[in-house]
Design a protein around this motif. Structure first.
Motif, PDB file in Angstrom:
ATOM      1  N   LEU A   1       0.811  -1.212   0.000  1.00 38.84           N
ATOM      2  CA  LEU A   1       0.000   0.000   0.000  1.00 38.84           C
ATOM      3  C   LEU A   1       0.844   1.263   0.000  1.00 38.84           C
ATOM      4  O   LEU A   1       0.312   2.362   0.112  1.00 38.84           O
ATOM      5  CB  LEU A   1      -0.940  -0.001   1.213  1.00 38.84           C
ATOM      6  N   GLY A   2       2.159   1.107  -0.086  1.00 42.59           N
ATOM      7  CA  GLY A   2       3.026   2.267  -0.190  1.00 42.59           C
ATOM      8  C   GLY A   2       3.484   2.822   1.126  1.00 42.59           C
ATOM      9  O   GLY A   2       3.902   3.976   1.206  1.00 42.59           O
ATOM     10  N   ARG A   3       3.431   2.005   2.194  1.00 41.55           N
ATOM     11  CA  ARG A   3       3.857   2.471   3.508  1.00 41.55           C
ATOM     12  C   ARG A   3       5.167   1.808   3.925  1.00 41.55           C
ATOM     13  O   ARG A   3       5.383   1.501   5.083  1.00 41.55           O
ATOM     14  CB  ARG A   3       2.779   2.157   4.547  1.00 41.55           C
ATOM     15  N   ALA A   4       6.021   1.558   2.956  1.00 37.81           N
ATOM     16  CA  ALA A   4       7.250   0.803   3.237  1.00 37.81           C
ATOM     17  C   ALA A   4       8.099   1.478   4.303  1.00 37.81           C
ATOM     18  O   ALA A   4       8.725   0.817   5.119  1.00 37.81           O
ATOM     19  CB  ALA A   4       8.059   0.636   1.950  1.00 37.81           C
ATOM     20  N   ARG A   5       8.122   2.798   4.329  1.00 38.57           N
ATOM     21  CA  ARG A   5       8.975   3.493   5.293  1.00 38.57           C
ATOM     22  C   ARG A   5       8.448   3.322   6.711  1.00 38.57           C
ATOM     23  O   ARG A   5       9.203   3.379   7.685  1.00 38.57           O
ATOM     24  CB  ARG A   5       9.055   4.972   4.926  1.00 38.57           C
ATOM     25  N   GLU A   6       7.126   3.108   6.863  1.00 41.26           N
ATOM     26  CA  GLU A   6       6.536   2.973   8.185  1.00 41.26           C
ATOM     27  C   GLU A   6       6.573   1.529   8.689  1.00 41.26           C
ATOM     28  O   GLU A   6       6.392   1.292   9.871  1.00 41.26           O
ATOM     29  CB  GLU A   6       5.074   3.432   8.144  1.00 41.26           C
ATOM     30  N   VAL A   7       6.776   0.567   7.815  1.00 41.48           N
ATOM     31  CA  VAL A   7       6.614  -0.843   8.173  1.00 41.48           C
ATOM     32  C   VAL A   7       7.925  -1.409   8.696  1.00 41.48           C
ATOM     33  O   VAL A   7       8.981  -1.213   8.098  1.00 41.48           O
ATOM     34  CB  VAL A   7       6.138  -1.664   6.954  1.00 41.48           C
ATOM     35  N   VAL A   8       7.826  -2.100   9.828  1.00 41.82           N
ATOM     36  CA  VAL A   8       8.957  -2.863  10.348  1.00 41.82           C
ATOM     37  C   VAL A   8       8.586  -4.338  10.214  1.00 41.82           C
ATOM     38  O   VAL A   8       7.758  -4.858  10.966  1.00 41.82           O
ATOM     39  CB  VAL A   8       9.259  -2.503  11.810  1.00 41.82           C
ATOM     40  N   VAL A   9       9.158  -5.015   9.247  1.00 40.73           N
ATOM     41  CA  VAL A   9       8.864  -6.436   9.029  1.00 40.73           C
ATOM     42  C   VAL A   9       9.605  -7.245  10.084  1.00 40.73           C
ATOM     43  O   VAL A   9      10.832  -7.114  10.210  1.00 40.73           O
ATOM     44  CB  VAL A   9       9.289  -6.887   7.614  1.00 40.73           C
ATOM     45  N   PRO A  10       8.885  -8.043  10.890  1.00 41.30           N
ATOM     46  CA  PRO A  10       9.572  -8.825  11.936  1.00 41.30           C
ATOM     47  C   PRO A  10      10.557  -9.812  11.320  1.00 41.30           C
ATOM     48  O   PRO A  10      10.215 -10.565  10.407  1.00 41.30           O
ATOM     49  CB  PRO A  10       8.417  -9.540  12.650  1.00 41.30           C
ATOM     50  N   ARG A  11      11.793  -9.831  11.850  1.00 40.97           N
ATOM     51  CA  ARG A  11      12.836 -10.708  11.317  1.00 40.97           C
ATOM     52  C   ARG A  11      12.842 -12.086  11.995  1.00 40.97           C
ATOM     53  O   ARG A  11      13.422 -13.032  11.466  1.00 40.97           O
ATOM     54  CB  ARG A  11      14.208 -10.059  11.484  1.00 40.97           C
ATOM     55  N   LEU A  12      12.201 -12.185  13.184  1.00 36.08           N
ATOM     56  CA  LEU A  12      12.148 -13.454  13.932  1.00 36.08           C
ATOM     57  C   LEU A  12      13.537 -14.087  14.023  1.00 36.08           C
ATOM     58  O   LEU A  12      13.774 -15.197  13.534  1.00 36.08           O
ATOM     59  CB  LEU A  12      11.164 -14.435  13.268  1.00 36.08           C
ATOM     60  N   PRO A  13      14.487 -13.409  14.654  1.00 34.45           N
ATOM     61  CA  PRO A  13      15.868 -13.920  14.654  1.00 34.45           C
ATOM     62  C   PRO A  13      16.044 -15.225  15.403  1.00 34.45           C
ATOM     63  O   PRO A  13      16.997 -15.962  15.155  1.00 34.45           O
ATOM     64  CB  PRO A  13      16.646 -12.776  15.331  1.00 34.45           C
ATOM     65  N   ASP A  14      15.122 -15.534  16.349  1.00 29.32           N
ATOM     66  CA  ASP A  14      15.269 -16.760  17.133  1.00 29.32           C
ATOM     67  C   ASP A  14      14.802 -18.004  16.381  1.00 29.32           C
ATOM     68  O   ASP A  14      15.047 -19.118  16.835  1.00 29.32           O
ATOM     69  CB  ASP A  14      14.473 -16.640  18.444  1.00 29.32           C
ATOM     70  N   ARG A  15      14.112 -17.812  15.285  1.00 29.16           N
ATOM     71  CA  ARG A  15      13.599 -18.966  14.541  1.00 29.16           C
ATOM     72  C   ARG A  15      14.601 -19.355  13.460  1.00 29.16           C
ATOM     73  O   ARG A  15      15.065 -18.521  12.695  1.00 29.16           O
ATOM     74  CB  ARG A  15      12.241 -18.640  13.906  1.00 29.16           C
ATOM     75  N   ARG A  16      14.903 -20.648  13.410  1.00 30.61           N
ATOM     76  CA  ARG A  16      15.835 -21.168  12.420  1.00 30.61           C
ATOM     77  C   ARG A  16      15.126 -22.055  11.399  1.00 30.61           C
ATOM     78  O   ARG A  16      15.762 -22.790  10.658  1.00 30.61           O
ATOM     79  CB  ARG A  16      16.934 -21.976  13.118  1.00 30.61           C
TER      80      ARG A  16
END
Length: 518
Positions: A252-267
């Motif tokens: 929707l064009g809100r890329a600057r506002e979005v923080v995509v969860p990286r889930l670093p603990d999941r392998r």
């Protein structure tokens, strides 16, 4: 299948389950497994049938043995004999004449064996047990035995009628009012027929006990399965929903506002997906920023020649001196050439990433390419008597995978840049060496060099540090930026260093992966 193989839509398509969420699908899979476990109730019906078959055979043998014993004793001893058998077997014994008349009955002698229970007088737990018996019998399709009813005439019993033949000993199964099995059997002796009746409550008790145990196991397994299914759905569905919402916001064009969860603990694969989406959104954000910056730079760069041209055109209307008019026309022509050069370079720079992503790479002999470029320069003549030399090492393979035309432009831009900064009669030296699995090409000039603080910024678009003697506007400031984009698109790198011999000048170093090493 490798990561580069095309994936057919049929490989990922679903039919009826495409509209069902993952949570009910996970639950459904586990419930199907539980349903297979519940198939143990069918086994209990088979188990009960085998016990009944065994009891029927046993009742037939006992009736045959009792009949043989009746024939071996005197008539006055038969009453005591049948009471002894009733006490030992727990069955009710009756003696009939071949005409069906009752001769003797252990019930009349005071035995309480085989008395059927009245279900209306049982506690509610027995009602529940009988209801479950009926429900499960209906589900598994169990054969329903006929209801047991007392007969006035002995010949009304099928077993007694069949026993009129001395060679036959028959047994039957009936259903008591409380749904417990009643087993009857008859056999012929000299002048009569012995008829046994036994209420096999122990069979029902055994089956109910096993069914209760199966219910307990099924309940525990069901609870664990549901909890594990919900846990699995939580660990899969919730992060997928978060990633999907983030992806929608990016779309929707809100890329600057979005923080995509990286889930670093999941392998696992979901962790890989989360980090891939996060990197993708970061790359998209960087691309948007770069596009915005590029648009702003383009606007700025185009305004300068346009402003100069507008001023010159306005002056043409007011100036009457032919010499001044000629000067203004020269300015207009120069600005037109500058605009043409800018538009061409801007067009190339804006399309470069997309073109490189679609390009089909093939083996390119960089040595032959550079040699041809130098020969062409010498044939056309090089300004200010500047000389070009190329020294490839014969033991170094000079082939890389790439697009020849793009790589040729890289070295053209670097040679042009070196020529513009070289002193008169200077030498531009090109060398090719190998460092591990990379081909390293150095272009060294004898110019003033690049200040250390500017060595990264010169590769930015529209940033240009030009010689003082060069006329303004001859270069767009995109040459080195285009060269870096092409080199990085080929998996390589480009940078500027000081000359290895510490003399004045700059050394542009291009590193490209060698072909044929994997």
């Amino acid at each position: 299948m490798s990561s580069d193989d095309p994936i057919s839509p049929r490989d990922l398509s679903l039919t009826w389950s495409a509209r069902v969420s993952l949570t009910p699908r996970i639950l459904a899979v586990n419930i199907i497994a539980l349903a297979m476990l519940a198939g143990g109730f069918f086994y209990l019906d088979s188990f009960r049938s085998r016990i009944l078959d065994s009891r029927i055979a046993q009742a037939s043998r006992e009736a045959r043995l009792i009949a043989d014993a009746m024939a071996a004793v005197a008539p006055e001893e038969r009453g005591a004999l049948i009471m002894g058998y009733a006490r030992d077997t727990g069955a009710r014994l009756r003696l009939y004449t071949p005409e069906g008349r009752l001769i003797d009955d252990t019930r009349l002698r005071g035995s309480t064996n085989a008395i059927l229970r009245d279900p209306d007088k049982d506690p509610w737990r027995q009602d529940v047990a009988r209801f479950l018996d009926g429900a499960i019998d209906t589900i598994v399709g169990a054969t329903r035995a006929p209801l047991f009813r007392e007969k006035r005439n002995g010949l009304d019993w099928p077993d007694v009628t069949a026993a009129l033949d001395p060679t036959v000993a028959r047994a039957s199964v009936w259903r008591a009012p409380d749904r417990t099995p009643v087993i009857t059997a008859a056999a012929r002796y000299d002048d009569g027929i012995v008829f046994t009746t036994a209420n096999a409550r122990d069979i029902t008790t055994t089956v109910r006990t096993e069914r209760f145990r199966l219910f307990v196991v099924l309940a525990i397994v069901s609870l664990l399965s549901i909890l594990l299914s919900l846990f699995l759905a939580r660990t899969i569905v919730r992060p997928l929903r978060r990633l999907a919402r983030a992806a929608v916001r990016v779309r929707l064009g809100r890329a600057r506002e979005v923080v995509v969860p990286r889930l670093p603990d999941r392998r696992d694969e979901i962790g890989l997906l989360a980090r891939a989406l996060s990197d993708m959104s970061g790359a998209l954000r960087a691309r948007i920023d770069a596009t915005e910056a590029f648009a702003a730079d383009v606007t700025h760069e185009l305004k300068n020649p346009l402003a100069s041209m507008r001023s010159a055109v306005d002056g043409l209307g007011r100036v009457k001196d032919p010499a001044l008019q000629e000067q203004l026309l020269a300015v207009v022509r120069d600005d037109v050439h500058r605009l043409d050069r800018l538009i061409t370079d801007i067009s190339d720079a804006s399309r470069l990433d997309a073109q490189l992503s679609r390009a089909k790479f093939e083996s390119v002999d960089v040595g032959a390419m550079i040699a041809a470029l130098i020969d062409g320069r010498h044939a056309r003549g090089i300004e200010r008597d500047i000389r070009l030399s190329f020294t490839p090492r014969e033991d170094v393979p000079l082939s890389v995978y790439g697009e020849g035309a793009r790589l040729e432009r890289v070295f053209e831009n670097l040679i042009d840049n070196a020529i513009s900064f070289s002193s008169d009669t200077g030498i531009i030296a090109l060398t090719a060496t190998r460092a591990d699995d990379m081909l390293v090409i150095r272009i060294e000039d004898e110019g003033p060099g690049v200040p250390e603080a500017e060595r990264e910024s010169i590769f930015r678009r529209f940033h240009s540090v030009r010689p003082a003697s060069e006329a303004f506007g001859r270069h767009s400031g995109l040459g080195l930026a285009i060269a870096r984009t092409i080199v990085e698109g080929h998996g390589g790198s480009i940078m500027v260093e000081s000359r290895e011999d510490r003399r004045s000048g700059a050394a542009f170093v291009v590193r490209l992966p060698l072909a044929g090493l994997d």
